[in-house]
Design a protein around this motif. Structure first.
Motif, PDB file in Angstrom:
ATOM      1  N   ARG A 133      15.234 -19.005  17.190  1.00 51.04           N
ATOM      2  CA  ARG A 133      15.807 -20.271  17.672  1.00 51.04           C
ATOM      3  C   ARG A 133      17.319 -20.174  17.795  1.00 51.04           C
ATOM      4  O   ARG A 133      17.900 -20.559  18.798  1.00 51.04           O
ATOM      5  CB  ARG A 133      15.435 -21.424  16.746  1.00 51.04           C
ATOM      6  N   THR A 177      12.381 -27.574  14.643  1.00 50.93           N
ATOM      7  CA  THR A 177      12.270 -27.070  13.278  1.00 50.93           C
ATOM      8  C   THR A 177      10.893 -27.498  12.788  1.00 50.93           C
ATOM      9  O   THR A 177      10.126 -28.124  13.534  1.00 50.93           O
ATOM     10  CB  THR A 177      13.359 -27.670  12.365  1.00 50.93           C
ATOM     11  N   SER A 178      10.590 -27.232  11.548  1.00 49.69           N
ATOM     12  CA  SER A 178       9.296 -27.653  11.014  1.00 49.69           C
ATOM     13  C   SER A 178       9.200 -29.172  10.929  1.00 49.69           C
ATOM     14  O   SER A 178       8.113 -29.729  10.792  1.00 49.69           O
ATOM     15  CB  SER A 178       9.085 -27.047   9.619  1.00 49.69           C
ATOM     16  N   VAL A 228      15.277 -30.305  16.820  1.00 52.14           N
ATOM     17  CA  VAL A 228      16.425 -29.765  16.100  1.00 52.14           C
ATOM     18  C   VAL A 228      17.549 -30.805  16.087  1.00 52.14           C
ATOM     19  O   VAL A 228      17.662 -31.635  16.987  1.00 52.14           O
ATOM     20  CB  VAL A 228      16.898 -28.454  16.770  1.00 52.14           C
ATOM     21  N   THR A 278      21.747 -29.013  12.026  1.00 55.98           N
ATOM     22  CA  THR A 278      21.120 -27.693  12.010  1.00 55.98           C
ATOM     23  C   THR A 278      21.842 -26.730  12.947  1.00 55.98           C
ATOM     24  O   THR A 278      22.136 -25.588  12.574  1.00 55.98           O
ATOM     25  CB  THR A 278      19.637 -27.793  12.409  1.00 55.98           C
ATOM     26  N   ASN A 292      23.974 -23.383  11.996  1.00 55.64           N
ATOM     27  CA  ASN A 292      23.587 -22.097  12.571  1.00 55.64           C
ATOM     28  C   ASN A 292      24.764 -21.411  13.252  1.00 55.64           C
ATOM     29  O   ASN A 292      24.944 -20.196  13.142  1.00 55.64           O
ATOM     30  CB  ASN A 292      22.452 -22.286  13.583  1.00 55.64           C
TER      31      ASN A 292
END
Length: 335
Positions: free
Chosen positions: A138, A226-227, A231, A235, A239
């Motif tokens: 990702r 994401t889980s 996103v 996040t 990143n």
């Protein structure tokens, strides 16, 4: 009679009212700047917002400057303070004209422009690292897409799987505020971005092998997930901080730190403490500069990045005078 409203309550009411009137990015900037005002009022024993006076405003400006922030950040903070004080006056909490007591610093052209920018060598090293160790992850896909297409974080977040058209080599960007994915410039930011074969390969491999299948509360399929779902700004920011640490993509430290002892190197949550790490803005600025150095006309870069030519020239064109002269010379050679 002026009501006794605490600074914290006044700020909260202001933010609630402005939430639907400004972009999310602007609202976040308001919230951050006014949080500092609340801290100032607490420290000065200012119980109610109507206790603020012009001298307090001078003290606040001095305090913010002494905190070490850049002059452009100070100016932005004080501009937000002006907006808030004007709102307070309209609400009957402060006398009219208090906002005019806040004097904004004058900035030179160098101060107005954010000079932080990834170099082409750094970008290439980061991409080399991703292709070797994290291909089509990702964060690899987001970084390469931002670099290739000059996208803002908010635009990246807004994308759905259906917006990606690999058979046509394009990405459709749409303003969808009704389902919580607005674009900074609203409908004016809607556009189609052409994609090269390399980013097509990465995007397609990410979707087929690395994307976590998720559907949001509106039945949409976010492109980047994401889980937990779509996103978020936080996040992506984390990143980008993590991926721009030289110790990660070059395995060396330009600050003479021992990598194994450096907290910023060992913990992703502390990545922003690395002096060399960068946010998403320098990535976007580097991407725009790269396009300009490849002789893209400013109008075309403006359309691709969804930024006016004036703003592009002042804040995003990171070329040196030598690079600009070389670009002009290439145009002359073609005459």
């Amino acid at each position: 009679m002026v009501p006794n409203i605490t600074p914290e309550q006044a700020v909260e009411d202001f933010l609630i009212e402005r939430r639907e009137e400004v972009s999310r990015a602007s609202h976040r900037n308001y919230k951050y700047a006014l949080k500092e005002l609340i801290h100032f009022c607490d420290d000065k024993g200012i119980e109610y917002i109507n206790d603020l006076d012009p001298y307090h405003l001078k003290q606040y400006k001095i305090r913010r400057r002494k905190s070490g922030i850049k002059e452009v950040t100070l100016k932005n903070n004080l501009s937000t303070l002006r907006v808030f004080l004007r709102w307070c006056a309209q609400a009957g909490l402060l006398p009219a004209g208090m906002d005019e007591m806040v004097q904004l610093p004058s900035l030179s052209s160098d101060q107005r422009s954010n000079d932080d920018m990834l170099t082409l060598d750094e970008v290439e090293d980061i991409l080399d690292y991703f292709y070797k160790y994290e291909y089509a992850s990702r964060r690899h896909t987001i970084f390469q897409l931002m670099w290739h297409s000059c996208l803002r974080i908010g635009t990246v977040i807004s994308l759905d799987v259906e917006d990606y058209k690999p058979n046509k080599n394009l990405l459709q960007i749409r303003h969808r505020p009704e389902t919580d994915s607005p674009l900074k410039n609203g409908e004016d930011a809607e556009r189609v971005v052409n994609l090269g074969d390399e980013i097509i390969d990465v995007l397609s491999d990410y979707i087929q092998g690395r994307r976590e299948p998720r559907t949001d509360e509106y039945g949409r399929e976010p492109l980047f997930t994401t889980s937990y779902g779509r996103v978020t700004h936080t996040t992506i920011r984390k990143n980008v901080y993590a991926m721009t640490r030289p110790c990660v993509y070059r395995n060396t430290c330009p600050h003479n730190r021992l990598i194994e002892d450096c907290e910023a190197a060992q913990k992703k949550t502390q990545s922003s403490k690395c002096p060399s790490t960068m946010s998403s803005h320098p990535v976007r600025r580097a991407a725009i500069t790269y396009h300009l150095n490849r002789n893209w006309p400013k109008q075309k870069v403006s359309e691709r990045a969804n930024v006016s030519i004036d703003v592009l020239e002042e804040h995003y064109d990171g070329r040196s005078e030598g690079e600009r002269a070389m670009t002009r010379r290439q145009y002359l050679d073609n005459l």
